[in-house]
Design an enzyme around this catalytic site. Sequence first.
Site, short mmCIF file in Angstrom:
data_model
loop_
_atom_site.label_atom_id
_atom_site.label_comp_id
_atom_site.label_asym_id
_atom_site.label_seq_id
_atom_site.Cartn_x
_atom_site.Cartn_y
_atom_site.Cartn_z
N GLU A 518 117.23 51.29 35.57
CA GLU A 518 118.30 51.43 36.52
C GLU A 518 119.40 52.05 35.21
O GLU A 518 120.00 52.65 35.82
CB GLU A 518 119.19 50.24 36.18
CG GLU A 518 118.49 49.20 37.13
CD GLU A 518 117.74 50.46 38.93
OE1 GLU A 518 118.73 50.63 39.24
OE2 GLU A 518 116.73 49.82 39.11
N HIS A 521 119.03 56.30 35.79
CA HIS A 521 120.59 56.37 37.19
C HIS A 521 121.76 56.17 36.83
O HIS A 521 122.64 57.07 37.03
CB HIS A 521 120.46 55.51 37.89
CG HIS A 521 119.63 54.53 39.38
ND1 HIS A 521 118.64 56.37 39.86
CD2 HIS A 521 118.34 53.78 39.78
CE1 HIS A 521 118.34 56.33 40.39
NE2 HIS A 521 117.57 54.50 40.39
N HIS A 524 122.41 59.42 34.67
CA HIS A 524 122.51 60.62 35.55
C HIS A 524 124.12 60.88 36.13
O HIS A 524 124.33 61.77 36.13
CB HIS A 524 121.38 60.39 37.04
CG HIS A 524 121.41 61.14 37.82
ND1 HIS A 524 120.84 61.06 39.58
CD2 HIS A 524 121.56 62.74 38.10
CE1 HIS A 524 120.75 62.74 39.79
NE2 HIS A 524 120.86 63.32 39.41
ZN LIG Z 1 116.46 53.40 40.85
#
Ligand SMILES: [Zn+2]
Length: 744
Positions: A518, A521, A524
């Site tokens: 997570e 993410h 990102h």
């Molecule tokens: Zn994911």
Amino acid sequence: MTFPAPLRTTAALAPVLAALAGCAAQPAKPDDASPRSSSGDKTAVAQVNPLLAPWSGPWGGVPPFGRFTPADLKPALEAAMAENLAEIDRIAAEPAPPTFDDTIAAMERAGHTLDRVTTAYGVYTSTMNDAEVQGIQREMSPKLAELNDRIFQNAKLFARIAAVYAARDRMKLTPEQQRLLWLDYTTFVRAGAKLDAAAKARLAELNQRLAGLYTKFSQNVLAEEDSQMVLLKAEADLAGLPEAVRDGAASAAADRGKQGQWAVVNTRSSVDPFLTYSTRRDLREKVWRMFVMRGDNGDAHDNNQTLAEILKLRAARAKLLGYPTHAHWRLEDSMAKTPERAVALMEAVWKPAVARVHEEVADMQAIADREKAGIRIAPWDYRFYAEKVRKAKYDLDQNDVKPYLMLDKLREGMFWVAGELFGLRFSPVAEGTVPVYHPDVRVWEVTDAQGKHVGLWYFDPYARPGKSSGAWMNEYQRQSRLEGEVPVIVSNNANFVRGKPGEPILISWDDARTLFHEFGHALHGLNSSVTYPSLAGTSVARDYVEFPSQLLEQWLSTRPVLDRFALHYQTGKPIPAELVQKIERSKTFNQGFATVEYLASALVDMKLHLAGDAPIDPRRFEKETLAALGMPSELVMRHRTPQFLHVFAGDGYSAGYYSYLWSDTLSADAWEAFLEQGGPYDKAVAKRLRDNVFSAGNTVDPADGYRAFRGREPGIAALMRKRGFPVPASAAAPDRQDSPGGGR
Ligand SMILES: [Zn+2]
């Protein structure tokens, strides 16, 4: 694997939201954000819904948690939707000939109020979903779908977009502008902008009915997760459970008014540890049945009929839009492009994975026979005997690892990784500086290597009633530069079970991997460097968005992280090298189980959406599809159809659960790029990764972005190595130009 609920929204509906809301949230100009705020009159200000005001506070504004109540959500959504429609109408009615700036960029500058309100709405529906919020969600989700259609079906607006698109070669557009224009145009076309009036009306009706059914589906699952449990009343019921699992079960029972007892509640984070450790086979079976039957109990929360209806409406919608099936429609704007390519990849991995399951079961059966257990391995035995095999084969006991996995230390470890790879630094924000929606939530400021503010990271780690199960990332505010620098605000959410008060939270190796996932993410989102908000961060194709997150999981098991952050919670000593070697050696252990339980779900998802408009009996379809695939009887789908939130709580991962495998093909291949060079912390590879993947958002085609990072196309050999499956001869040559799933 994760349950990325709000990421689902960010990632998969990004183009939709881009069109609907213009862009990600951004502090709007005060004069257009709140129609009633300009007078300075105190009464008028008091009447302003706190959700409609621009975000105030540090760093250009933060979500106004604590300053609104759930009752403010509905009027705020209604006002923000009306404002957004008015903005869109203004863009559509512009008298001047359409240009990129007055049409495409103008849509990016619109919808800020709605973005802010839907952020708060998303946080409440995913983490604070009580009866009041559920009622608001039931009412508002069809209205949000309707707004979407009113924008996509605005003929004047589409005519302007189409005119700009037709003139694209004559305009001097940057590559990012070309990409945005193409995305807007194709998104509108895919959403029915070219249909005639009757078809548009039918489409809008289908979308609203679907939105209502998605809400019903997810609320049914949540109801069973929240209310059902297996209560353990006596010491004998706890046989085999490690202390941390007992403590978690005790506090879960206490939370539900059952002091002095223990509760296995109906969520994965509670069920999996019980199935792994309990020596009470009868209770394992009971707990397992409760969990796999969510949404399938023939009662008020049964989802079978709802999902059959969803499938029917989706098939009708695909036909209306000119596609053979829902799967063809969904896959068109993915990296895989066609259902055939996605299925080819899944089938290439399915057979070796099933073969591995048979080996795993044989190992487990041998132990059961040696112990004279007198059983045949059943699905509620898999996790339990797998642990015994792990001990026998690798001399590795998960319970020996757990004391070194303190949640707080691992969090510092991921911060350190973000510093090494991307130059980011995380410092805790003093309590009270940034408001939060629940006392469990903490906030960190993120800065770059030069100390410049990048954004905020919210962390909501613990399970509680009303919170979706699993773990996910949520983007509260996306990065952009269109109207000045807008910093990123992201959150990570998990369901760790809190132990005894005041004691450090110890988590399993799997949970530690999810934590890093997570965080991938979040990185990102945080690394995003784009101009237009709807192209920012995780707003990428569904089968590409899990690539950065799956890749980040790899850094958990790197030596610097383990040596510096996997410290014993009592002695503070780093995890012994010998234990690390055992973890390393057992890396591909149980990959048959993990791959098959996932792939069974992904294949059923795809086949359900390739079936067209044939009426579906979900129970029968699931059973027959799995039988045809040769599903081993010793395990079940990771998400059975009536509880498959990825697929039926929204369009997001429908015909898209394969995305995790597709992305993992990329992440396995990308990890080898580091290993081929200077190792996990190679600065040059990390820079290429940031420049072409983590900071690029949706400004480039993902296949091009990947090629720019890797210097070649991805192949599946690395994926097979990562999972410990034999590498097919056709994929072994490193210079073979194959994309994932290509041709197999
Ligand atoms: Zn994911």
